[in-house]
Design an enzyme around this catalytic site. Structure first.
Site, mmCIF file in Angstrom:
data_model
loop_
_atom_site.group_PDB
_atom_site.id
_atom_site.type_symbol
_atom_site.label_atom_id
_atom_site.label_comp_id
_atom_site.label_asym_id
_atom_site.label_seq_id
_atom_site.Cartn_x
_atom_site.Cartn_y
_atom_site.Cartn_z
ATOM 1 C CB SER A 194 39.558 43.635 43.901
ATOM 2 O OG SER A 194 38.763 44.695 44.398
ATOM 3 C CE1 TYR A 240 42.234 43.661 48.780
ATOM 4 C CE2 TYR A 240 40.893 45.314 47.661
ATOM 5 C CZ TYR A 240 41.131 43.997 48.018
ATOM 6 O OH TYR A 240 40.258 43.015 47.612
#
Length: 264
Positions: free
Chosen positions: A144, A157
């Site tokens: 990501s 995250y």
């Protein structure tokens, strides 16, 4: 022209929806045989029927929770007896929860690391001996942009995706002598049900809706790079430019971007 994947055996985790299902479709369209893994076996079976009927490829499905290391070992052992060669592993399974560090529960923290990091490593570990023996293959890890630019409410995250990038970069160096490619995919926000969990209040989605990537666009970029020595896929390009500026001038970037970051 799209490159041919006929006869290639491709494993995709988290394949029951989102970019996982889209990648499976593009692979099948190009003739690839698929091993699709996810927790939702019903959705996998539905996808299997569609892909086999449309593209006349072999599709094998298995119910798998990548956070369960024993289950990973059992399922991958079965796969390795069923298929003589594994050409591609796409580690796509993952999830996020957007909360401030003090608000995230220990179960949420452990859960994100169990799926996003340890699960990815467990799946990769199972496939490495086969690819080393073959002296070819491709491991694609869906990371990501959060692994490059940490923002408020994504501390856990972002930490998992930083870990994925570190693992991926080391793995690439380890496996180069075996002719095995290793690619990190770093997308920004994608228009999928990922945010049903990550952004329960819908605030983040509302603020970034116009910038969100279409899952089929991301999936095609990944499949286009399959079995090529692509180091990273960064989407969108303008966001990746931000990560470069961040690496060079972190304090300035954080100061100027503070207002945008707080929209999550």
């Amino acid at each position: 022209m799209a490159h041919d994947l006929s006869g290639k055996n491709i494993i995709i985790t988290g394949a029951s929806g989102g970019i996982g299902a889209e990648m499976a479709t593009f692979c099948a369209e190009r003739g690839g045989n698929l091993i699709l893994l996810a927790r939702n076996l019903e959705k996998l079976n539905q996808l299997k029927v569609v892909l086999e009927n449309r593209f006349q490829v072999k599709v094998s499905v298995h119910k798998l929770d990548v956070s369960d290391s024993n289950e990973v070992e059992a399922i991958f052992s079965t796969i390795l007896t069923e298929f003589d060669q594994i050409d591609v592993l796409i580690n796509n399974a993952g999830f996020g929860i957007f909360k401030e560090a003090s608000e995230a529960s220990m179960d949420e923290i452990k859960g994100m690391f169990a799926v996003n990091v340890v699960g990815l490593m467990a799946c990769t570990r199972m496939i490495l001996p086969k690819m080393k023996e073959q002296k070819n293959g491709h491991i694609i890890n869906i990371a990501s942009q959060a692994g490059k630019i940490a923002t408020p409410k994504s501390s856990v995250y972002s930490a998992t995706k930083h870990a994925v990038l570190g693992y991926t970069n080391s793995l690439r160096l380890e496996l180069s002598k075996y002719n095995i490619y290793v690619t990190a995919v770093n997308p920004g926000p994608i228009e999928t049900n990922f945010f049903d969990i990550a952004d329960e209040k819908g605030t983040y989605v509302k603020n970034v809706k116009k910038f969100m990537l279409k899952p089929e666009y991301v999936a095609k970029k990944v499949v286009d790079a399959m079995l090529t020595p692509t180091r990273e896929i960064n989407l969108p390009h303008w966001m990746n430019a931000g990560s470069i500026v961040y690496a060079l001038f972190p304090s300035l970037f954080e100061r100027l971007g503070r207002r945008a970051f707080e929209k999550k």
